[in-house]
Enzyme design. Structure first.
Site, mmCIF file in Angstrom:
data_model
loop_
_atom_site.group_PDB
_atom_site.id
_atom_site.type_symbol
_atom_site.label_atom_id
_atom_site.label_comp_id
_atom_site.label_asym_id
_atom_site.label_seq_id
_atom_site.Cartn_x
_atom_site.Cartn_y
_atom_site.Cartn_z
ATOM 1 N N HIS A 278 0.844 -1.203 0.000
ATOM 2 C CA HIS A 278 0.000 0.000 0.000
ATOM 3 C C HIS A 278 0.880 1.254 0.000
ATOM 4 O O HIS A 278 0.684 2.170 -0.815
ATOM 5 C CB HIS A 278 -0.911 -0.028 1.231
ATOM 6 C CG HIS A 278 -1.785 1.166 1.386
ATOM 7 N ND1 HIS A 278 -3.143 1.139 1.131
ATOM 8 C CD2 HIS A 278 -1.512 2.451 1.779
ATOM 9 C CE1 HIS A 278 -3.657 2.341 1.351
ATOM 10 N NE2 HIS A 278 -2.689 3.153 1.755
ATOM 11 N N GLU A 279 1.853 1.293 0.906
ATOM 12 C CA GLU A 279 2.713 2.474 1.010
ATOM 13 C C GLU A 279 3.692 2.570 -0.156
ATOM 14 O O GLU A 279 3.961 3.669 -0.663
ATOM 15 C CB GLU A 279 3.468 2.452 2.345
ATOM 16 C CG GLU A 279 2.586 2.602 3.570
ATOM 17 C CD GLU A 279 1.794 3.900 3.568
ATOM 18 O OE1 GLU A 279 2.273 4.897 2.976
ATOM 19 O OE2 GLU A 279 0.691 3.918 4.144
ATOM 20 N N HIS B 188 2.031 4.196 -3.090
ATOM 21 C CA HIS B 188 1.991 5.662 -2.973
ATOM 22 C C HIS B 188 3.309 6.271 -3.434
ATOM 23 O O HIS B 188 3.337 7.218 -4.232
ATOM 24 C CB HIS B 188 1.741 6.070 -1.518
ATOM 25 C CG HIS B 188 0.341 5.877 -1.042
ATOM 26 N ND1 HIS B 188 -0.766 6.228 -1.784
ATOM 27 C CD2 HIS B 188 -0.134 5.391 0.140
ATOM 28 C CE1 HIS B 188 -1.865 5.949 -1.092
ATOM 29 N NE2 HIS B 188 -1.507 5.439 0.072
#
Length: 217
Positions: free
Chosen positions: A23-24, A27
């Site tokens: 998820h990170e 980003h």
């Protein structure tokens, strides 16, 4: 009792770490593609768990939810640093960077569901063969589907600093986006209150269960 908790923690740890780390990383990767190298410069576009683990969000909160037999597991990693001022497309790119995390969780849920159904249907090995691998893998893919969907839905809630809040800030007129931004300092407290009081379940549970039924049954 302790042995069961340790066994459950091991089974949950792998899908949880993959979900929050990717998820990170998503980003940071999209931010880099749109002009901001901050995450790369700080060594955050990596699968090394040490770079991403947050004591509260990656360890303490998931363990509490696991021990208390919460219907859903939730957690987070250390947020990847993004300098929105570096993005080529301004607020539009802020929305794209924010959307990358939840969409990565959706993709992980889809892949996990395919693996789960392949194991469940006996397409990977005949019953009894490789059970020592397939049984825990089946359990982990089921956890992965549910956890990634929960992470996606919660992060899409329109509350900054969640991704949904930043997506809205990227598409709303500037005056409304500024008002939403002013809520950011209280956003995490609001989310924790929603989780602690169980009110978040009225939003999260129906959406997650709908996707789970579509993916697994």
């Amino acid at each position: 009792m302790v042995g069961n908790i340790i066994a459950d923690a091991i089974l949950y740890a792998v899908p949880l770490l993959f979900a929050v780390i990717l998820h990170e990383v998503a980003h940071g990767w999209v931010a880099e593609k749109r002009g901001d190298p901050t995450a790369r410069m700080m060594g955050r576009i990596t699968l090394n768990p040490i770079s991403h683990i947050d004591l509260v969000g990656t360890v303490i909160l998931p363990l509490i939810l696991l021990v208390t037999k919460s219907p859903f597991l939730f957690g987070w990693a250390k947020p990847v640093p993004v300098n929105f001022a570096n993005l080529k497309g301004g607020r539009r790119d802020m929305a794209l960077v924010s959307l990358a995390g939840p969409m990565t969780n959706f993709l992980l849920a889809c892949i996990s569901a395919l693996v789960f159904r392949s194991i469940q249907g006996g397409h990977i090995a005949a019953p009894g063969q490789l059970d020592w691998v397939l049984v825990p893998l089946r359990h982990m893919t089921l956890i992965s589907v549910e956890f990634n969907l929960v992470l996606m839905v919660i992060n899409l809630m329109p509350i900054p600093p969640l991704d949904g809040g930043h997506i809205l800030m990227g598409v709303l007129p500037y005056s409304l986006a500024s008002k939403l931004e002013s809520m950011e300092r209280y956003g995490l407290l609001i989310v924790l209150l929603l989780i602690g009081t169980g009110l978040w379940g009225y939003v999260v549970r129906p959406v997650v269960y709908t996707f789970v039924r579509l993916f697994l049954y």
